[in-house]
Design a protein around this motif. Sequence first.
Motif, short mmCIF file in Angstrom:
data_model
loop_
_atom_site.label_atom_id
_atom_site.label_comp_id
_atom_site.label_asym_id
_atom_site.label_seq_id
_atom_site.Cartn_x
_atom_site.Cartn_y
_atom_site.Cartn_z
N ARG A 226 0.86 -1.19 0.00
CA ARG A 226 0.00 0.00 0.00
C ARG A 226 0.89 1.24 0.00
NH1 ARG A 226 -3.29 -1.33 4.96
NH2 ARG A 226 -2.81 -3.40 4.14
N ARG A 227 0.30 2.37 -0.23
CA ARG A 227 1.04 3.62 -0.07
C ARG A 227 1.25 3.84 1.43
NH1 ARG A 227 2.33 8.26 -2.83
NH2 ARG A 227 2.47 10.15 -1.54
N GLN A 228 2.48 4.15 1.81
CA GLN A 228 2.79 4.30 3.23
C GLN A 228 4.04 5.13 3.41
OE1 GLN A 228 4.24 0.55 5.11
NE2 GLN A 228 4.05 -0.37 3.07
N THR A 229 4.17 5.72 4.57
CA THR A 229 5.34 6.51 4.93
C THR A 229 6.06 5.82 6.07
OG1 THR A 229 4.24 8.57 4.27
CG2 THR A 229 6.17 8.77 5.71
N VAL A 230 7.37 5.67 5.92
CA VAL A 230 8.19 4.99 6.92
C VAL A 230 9.34 5.90 7.31
CG1 VAL A 230 9.70 3.01 7.36
CG2 VAL A 230 7.59 2.70 6.05
N ASP A 236 17.64 9.73 10.62
CA ASP A 236 16.92 10.96 10.28
C ASP A 236 16.39 10.87 8.85
OD1 ASP A 236 15.85 13.47 10.67
OD2 ASP A 236 17.67 14.53 10.05
N PHE A 237 15.69 9.76 8.59
CA PHE A 237 15.30 9.42 7.22
C PHE A 237 13.81 9.09 7.17
CE2 PHE A 237 14.57 6.01 4.08
CZ PHE A 237 14.99 6.64 2.91
N THR A 238 13.13 9.64 6.18
CA THR A 238 11.72 9.32 5.95
C THR A 238 11.53 9.00 4.48
OG1 THR A 238 10.97 10.75 7.76
CG2 THR A 238 9.35 10.17 6.08
N CYS A 239 10.74 7.97 4.21
CA CYS A 239 10.53 7.54 2.82
C CYS A 239 9.05 7.25 2.61
CB CYS A 239 11.35 6.29 2.53
SG CYS A 239 11.18 5.67 0.84
N VAL A 240 8.53 7.69 1.48
CA VAL A 240 7.16 7.38 1.08
C VAL A 240 7.21 6.26 0.05
CG1 VAL A 240 5.04 8.23 0.03
CG2 VAL A 240 6.39 9.73 1.53
N ARG A 242 5.20 3.89 -2.61
CA ARG A 242 3.98 3.67 -3.38
C ARG A 242 3.58 2.20 -3.28
NH1 ARG A 242 7.37 6.43 -6.79
NH2 ARG A 242 7.75 4.51 -7.97
N GLU A 243 2.34 1.89 -3.51
CA GLU A 243 1.92 0.50 -3.57
C GLU A 243 2.67 -0.21 -4.70
OE1 GLU A 243 -2.09 -2.28 -4.20
OE2 GLU A 243 -2.26 -0.08 -4.05
N GLY A 244 3.26 -1.34 -4.39
CA GLY A 244 4.02 -2.11 -5.37
C GLY A 244 5.49 -1.75 -5.44
N GLU A 245 5.90 -0.66 -4.81
CA GLU A 245 7.32 -0.29 -4.80
C GLU A 245 8.08 -1.25 -3.88
OE1 GLU A 245 9.85 3.87 -4.78
OE2 GLU A 245 7.88 3.81 -3.81
N THR A 246 9.33 -1.52 -4.23
CA THR A 246 10.06 -2.55 -3.49
C THR A 246 11.35 -2.02 -2.88
OG1 THR A 246 11.45 -3.39 -5.30
CG2 THR A 246 9.21 -4.27 -5.14
N ILE A 247 11.77 -2.74 -1.84
CA ILE A 247 13.12 -2.60 -1.27
C ILE A 247 13.90 -3.83 -1.74
CG2 ILE A 247 14.49 -2.39 0.83
CD1 ILE A 247 11.87 -1.56 2.26
N TRP A 248 14.96 -3.60 -2.47
CA TRP A 248 15.79 -4.71 -2.96
C TRP A 248 16.76 -5.10 -1.84
CZ3 TRP A 248 19.48 -4.11 -7.80
CH2 TRP A 248 20.04 -5.36 -8.10
N THR A 249 16.58 -6.29 -1.28
CA THR A 249 17.33 -6.67 -0.09
C THR A 249 18.52 -7.57 -0.36
OG1 THR A 249 15.80 -8.51 0.28
CG2 THR A 249 15.32 -6.44 1.42
#
Length: 290
Positions: A226-230, A236-240, A242-249
């Motif tokens: 889902r769309r979310q803010t983390v 001191d980092f904030t990221c928005v 989008r739904e379907g966006e990924t973190i490549w681990t």
Amino acid sequence: MYLYDELGTALFEAITLLPEYGLTRAEERLLRRHAGDMLEHLPPPVAVVELGSGSGRKTRWILEALADREPVAYFPIDISAAALIKCHQELGNVGAISIVGLEKSYLEGLQEAATRRRSNQALLVLFLGSTIGNFDPPAAEKFLRDIRRHLKPGDALLLGADVKKSVHDMLLAYDDPAGVTAAFNRNLLARINRELGGDFILRYFEHHVRYQEMDCRIEMHLRSTRRQTVSIRAADFTCVFREGETIWTEACHKFRVEEIPGIARRTGFLCEAQWIDTEWAFVENLLIAD
């Protein structure tokens, strides 16, 4: 590296036992069947250094074969203290072996182990489990050159490499039906929350695996549902998202058997011998420092 806290290490050990993840069993078969053959290429005395030892379970075959001919100094290197404790428990009953665990990064640990060797002693460095595949190709060759800089001519590197196979089998190995690999992947977010003040909601990220044919690479991702803010407070980092966006681990490159000798030559080694598992395509490569 951040995947391997105490829980991450335990989850990875569980992954290696899964029926879908044939890599570890393939390497164990090769080491069990051919440890003696491998050591015939290495005149005594030899000290063994393992980069990323984990529990050391697979290493037993090498150490037992070596201990049959000489006392063994074994230096397991791991960033996980829990892994080193387990390694001592797993291998402490191997005869004629002294274990000196080093809680360090690969190269820092190798540098220390190299300074501890006796003047007449060769090093056998173990880099197993196809961990070399977690580097992209240029970084992998740089890392092998870095290893070579800590070695003397005639020292050896035993390099495990997973071989390209059917896409179905490769994807299943990293996306098991039991969800163990998914838990391993999501644990990265749990660790960020715990240690860095993150506010990831784990259930809002799903484990996702894909294969990149051009690069012969499996990729593990965490996909936002889902769309979310983390936020991560310590950075001191904030990221928005989008739904379907990924973190490549994580990336896991797969190899062709015939490309390993060329990689060896370009990084200061000669490929002395190769052993190939036929049940799950995997190759163990004995590289000698040139």
